[in-house]
Design a protein around this motif. Structure first.
Motif, short mmCIF file in Angstrom:
data_model
loop_
_atom_site.label_atom_id
_atom_site.label_comp_id
_atom_site.label_asym_id
_atom_site.label_seq_id
_atom_site.Cartn_x
_atom_site.Cartn_y
_atom_site.Cartn_z
N LEU A 15 0.84 -1.20 0.00
CA LEU A 15 0.00 0.00 0.00
C LEU A 15 0.87 1.25 0.00
CD1 LEU A 15 -2.84 -1.05 2.45
CD2 LEU A 15 -2.82 -1.11 -0.03
N PRO A 16 0.35 2.38 -0.47
CA PRO A 16 1.17 3.60 -0.59
C PRO A 16 1.81 4.04 0.73
CG PRO A 16 -0.86 3.86 -1.79
CD PRO A 16 -0.98 2.56 -1.05
N PHE A 17 2.95 4.68 0.61
CA PHE A 17 3.76 5.22 1.70
C PHE A 17 4.37 4.12 2.57
CE2 PHE A 17 0.22 8.23 0.96
CZ PHE A 17 0.94 9.19 0.29
N THR A 18 4.65 2.96 1.98
CA THR A 18 5.32 1.86 2.69
C THR A 18 6.51 1.39 1.87
OG1 THR A 18 3.94 0.16 1.65
CG2 THR A 18 3.15 1.09 3.74
N GLY A 43 6.93 -1.69 0.96
CA GLY A 43 6.37 -2.61 -0.03
C GLY A 43 5.89 -1.87 -1.27
N TYR A 44 5.36 -0.67 -1.08
CA TYR A 44 4.91 0.14 -2.22
C TYR A 44 6.11 0.56 -3.08
CZ TYR A 44 3.01 4.07 -4.84
OH TYR A 44 2.64 4.92 -5.83
N MET A 45 7.19 0.96 -2.41
CA MET A 45 8.38 1.36 -3.18
C MET A 45 8.93 0.19 -3.97
SD MET A 45 10.42 4.10 -0.83
CE MET A 45 10.51 3.13 0.65
N TYR A 46 8.92 -1.01 -3.34
CA TYR A 46 9.40 -2.17 -4.07
C TYR A 46 8.50 -2.48 -5.25
CZ TYR A 46 9.72 -6.75 -5.82
OH TYR A 46 9.78 -7.77 -6.70
N LYS A 47 7.19 -2.52 -5.02
CA LYS A 47 6.28 -2.90 -6.10
C LYS A 47 6.29 -1.87 -7.23
CE LYS A 47 3.51 -6.24 -3.82
NZ LYS A 47 2.24 -6.77 -3.44
N LEU A 48 6.51 -0.61 -6.89
CA LEU A 48 6.66 0.41 -7.92
C LEU A 48 7.92 0.14 -8.76
CD1 LEU A 48 5.59 3.09 -9.09
CD2 LEU A 48 7.10 4.25 -7.48
N LEU A 49 9.03 -0.19 -8.09
CA LEU A 49 10.26 -0.53 -8.80
C LEU A 49 10.06 -1.79 -9.65
CD1 LEU A 49 13.30 0.24 -9.04
CD2 LEU A 49 13.71 -1.36 -7.16
N PHE A 50 9.38 -2.78 -9.10
CA PHE A 50 9.10 -4.02 -9.82
C PHE A 50 8.25 -3.74 -11.05
CE2 PHE A 50 6.30 -7.76 -10.36
CZ PHE A 50 7.27 -8.71 -10.67
N LEU A 51 7.21 -2.92 -10.92
CA LEU A 51 6.35 -2.60 -12.06
C LEU A 51 7.09 -1.79 -13.12
CD1 LEU A 51 2.93 -1.86 -10.33
CD2 LEU A 51 3.49 -3.77 -11.84
N ASN A 52 8.00 -0.90 -12.69
CA ASN A 52 8.79 -0.14 -13.66
C ASN A 52 9.66 -1.07 -14.51
OD1 ASN A 52 7.79 2.38 -13.05
ND2 ASN A 52 9.33 2.77 -11.49
N PHE A 53 10.31 -2.03 -13.87
CA PHE A 53 11.12 -2.98 -14.64
C PHE A 53 10.25 -3.92 -15.45
CE2 PHE A 53 14.48 -1.78 -11.64
CZ PHE A 53 15.49 -1.53 -12.54
N LEU A 54 9.04 -4.18 -14.97
CA LEU A 54 8.12 -5.06 -15.69
C LEU A 54 7.63 -4.39 -16.98
CD1 LEU A 54 6.74 -7.81 -15.23
CD2 LEU A 54 4.84 -6.58 -14.21
#
Length: 195
Positions: free
Chosen positions: A144-147, A149-160
């Motif tokens: 969820l935002p501001f965590t 896990g959010y920063m990781y999933k954002l990085l993961f989606l960018n590379f995806l």
């Protein structure tokens, strides 16, 4: 798995996840040279979707957390196929930390409620610290935002987005990510806020 919660925490946050992922990372050069990254990505995306859907349908707290571990293993597999070592290691460490916290809090809540069934749990005023810690660790696992896990999933989606894999596998990964929000809401609501 019929084991006490501390053993479940150790197995699901460290041993189970780290051993297999370490081996895949160790032999990653073989997968790159043989062109098996598409297969790893497909297996990871299907595993993430299956684990997320199954976890979202569980009402037993330990089963929900175990299936969420399967979902996160799928995400880690898919991140290995993206061929970015940093994304994989960050996810591995974050998952281990927050999953261990979640299992320890869940064990305390299960002990006080005398049941693993989330439908029979409720808000307990004497478990305030465990409830707050469970909420923090679960929303980090959900991304969820501001965590973190959010920063990781954002990085993961960018590379995806910049990778060239099958569109069906993308759909499986997005479904798994959406299911992680659903089962995280279930575990937080039923164990911390429901009466």
């Amino acid at each position: 798995m019929e084991a006490p919660v501390p053993a479940s925490s150790l197995i699901h946050s460290a041993t189970l996840v780290s051993a297999g992922i370490y081996l895949i990372l160790k032999f990653n050069i073989l997968f790159i040279n043989t062109g098996l990254l598409n297969l790893i990505f497909g297996i990871g995306s299907i595993t993430a979707c299956y684990g997320g859907l199954t976890a979202a349908s569980q009402s037993d707290m330990k089963k929900l957390l175990a299936y969420s571990t399967i979902s996160h293993c799928g995400f880690i597999f898919a991140s290995i196929a993206l061929n970015n070592f940093l994304v994989t290691i960050v996810y591995l460490f974050l998952h281990g930390l927050f999953k261990a916290m979640t299992f320890f809090c869940a064990g305390s809540i299960i002990k006080v409620n005398n049941t693993q069934e989330t439908r029979f749990m409720g808000m307990l005023k004497n478990q305030l610290i465990h409830s707050i810690t469970l909420i923090i660790s679960t929303i980090n696992l959900a991304g969820l935002p501001f965590t973190f896990g959010y920063m990781y999933k954002l990085l993961f989606l960018n590379f995806l987005i910049i990778s060239y894999f099958n569109i069906i596998s993308y759909g499986f990964l997005i479904t798994g990510m959406l299911c992680s929000v659903v089962y995280s809401f279930k575990i937080i609501y039923y164990s911390c806020f429901d009466f």
